[in-house]
Design an enzyme around this catalytic site. Sequence first.
Site, PDB file in Angstrom:
ATOM      1  N   SER A 154      -5.621   0.471  -7.060  1.00 30.01           N
ATOM      2  CA  SER A 154      -6.723  -0.212  -7.736  1.00 30.01           C
ATOM      3  C   SER A 154      -7.399   0.702  -8.757  1.00 30.01           C
ATOM      4  O   SER A 154      -7.406   1.931  -8.624  1.00 30.01           O
ATOM      5  CB  SER A 154      -7.760  -0.665  -6.710  1.00 30.01           C
ATOM      6  OG  SER A 154      -7.196  -1.594  -5.815  1.00 30.01           O
TER       7      SER A 154
HETATM    8  N1  SAM Z   1      -5.972  -0.220  -1.311  1.00 35.47           N
HETATM    9  C1  SAM Z   1      -5.167   0.066  -2.468  1.00 35.47           C
HETATM   10  C2  SAM Z   1      -5.629   1.297  -3.200  1.00 35.47           C
HETATM   11  O1  SAM Z   1      -5.814   2.237  -2.498  1.00 35.47           O
HETATM   12  O2  SAM Z   1      -5.734   1.324  -4.434  1.00 35.47           O
HETATM   13  C3  SAM Z   1      -4.836  -1.060  -3.351  1.00 35.47           C
HETATM   14  C4  SAM Z   1      -4.000  -2.050  -2.662  1.00 35.47           C
HETATM   15  S1  SAM Z   1      -3.059  -3.144  -3.639  1.00 35.47           S
HETATM   16  C5  SAM Z   1      -4.137  -3.696  -4.908  1.00 35.47           C
HETATM   17  C6  SAM Z   1      -2.991  -4.526  -2.510  1.00 35.47           C
HETATM   18  C7  SAM Z   1      -2.101  -4.331  -1.315  1.00 35.47           C
HETATM   19  O3  SAM Z   1      -2.297  -5.437  -0.431  1.00 35.47           O
HETATM   20  C8  SAM Z   1      -0.617  -4.280  -1.612  1.00 35.47           C
HETATM   21  O4  SAM Z   1      -0.096  -3.074  -1.171  1.00 35.47           O
HETATM   22  C9  SAM Z   1      -0.049  -5.466  -0.841  1.00 35.47           C
HETATM   23  O5  SAM Z   1       1.247  -5.245  -0.308  1.00 35.47           O
HETATM   24  C10 SAM Z   1      -1.083  -5.622   0.256  1.00 35.47           C
HETATM   25  N2  SAM Z   1      -1.109  -6.917   0.933  1.00 35.47           N
HETATM   26  C11 SAM Z   1      -0.987  -8.164   0.412  1.00 35.47           C
HETATM   27  N3  SAM Z   1      -1.076  -9.092   1.394  1.00 35.47           N
HETATM   28  C12 SAM Z   1      -1.270  -8.415   2.563  1.00 35.47           C
HETATM   29  C13 SAM Z   1      -1.445  -8.808   3.924  1.00 35.47           C
HETATM   30  N4  SAM Z   1      -1.432 -10.095   4.319  1.00 35.47           N
HETATM   31  N5  SAM Z   1      -1.620  -7.841   4.838  1.00 35.47           N
HETATM   32  C14 SAM Z   1      -1.625  -6.541   4.494  1.00 35.47           C
HETATM   33  N6  SAM Z   1      -1.460  -6.105   3.224  1.00 35.47           N
HETATM   34  C15 SAM Z   1      -1.292  -7.035   2.268  1.00 35.47           C
END
Ligand code: SAM
Length: 228
Positions: free
Chosen positions: A68
């Site tokens: 992010s």
């Molecule tokens: N937290 C992160 C950072 O440190 O910058 C950004 C995370 S990224 C924008 C969003 C994440 O959510 C992705 O890795 C995606 O695989 C995960 N994701 C999407 N749906 C999910 C779910 N149902 N459970 C867990 N993770 C999920």
Amino acid sequence: MTGKDTEGAAAARRERMVRLQIANRGITDERVLDAMRSVPRESFVAPGYEDFAHEDRALPIAEGQTISQPYVVALTADAARLRATDRVLEVGTGCGYAAAVFGRLAREVHTIERLPGLVDVARRNLAAAGVGNVIVHEGDGSLGLPEQAPFDAILVAAGGPRVPQAYKDQLAPGGRIVMPVGGGYDAQRLLRLTLSDDGRFTTDDLGPVRFVPLVGREAWPTGGPSAG
Ligand code: SAM
């Protein structure tokens, strides 16, 4: 300007990032600013992206996901009003960066990621950065993490169609949920729900955001909002 920056140069980049991208946009809580200064973002980006780590944007990581934008991580932490005694659930670990920031502000962070490849990446990044109070789980975070509930804050790093009931059920009194909600990639709002001691929720709309989709049983089907 190299991936092998000295620690002093990396710290100077983080200081500039905090001043120009975060404090200048109105986030004044010194605890949040210090957390953003202290976590080495350059250690969490994908290999080859170190020189771009402190830019004002999200960056690609493995598995088609993103780390992010720094401001969004700070905004989420600020909105959640994290206290040093809090137990936190983060949904959507990605590379582990935001979990490390939340770990500076709270007692313990549980973070859940659905993609096994990213679970491994995050565990490695967190260990390399010396973060000791973040536990990475693999699974569908749209169901929360009932075995570790209740949480003082649930912070969601992917956008869903609604706030899952499971998050409300897994929140402690006084707890906060911060989550992007909306009909599609271009129509998300960052919401904060606060649970009062008498069991009622109040909702604040913190403005428009753009997150990758939350994919799971209580969220979007695989492929995101336009699928299925
Ligand atoms: N937290 C992160 C950072 O440190 O910058 C950004 C995370 S990224 C924008 C969003 C994440 O959510 C992705 O890795 C995606 O695989 C995960 N994701 C999407 N749906 C999910 C779910 N149902 N459970 C867990 N993770 C999920």
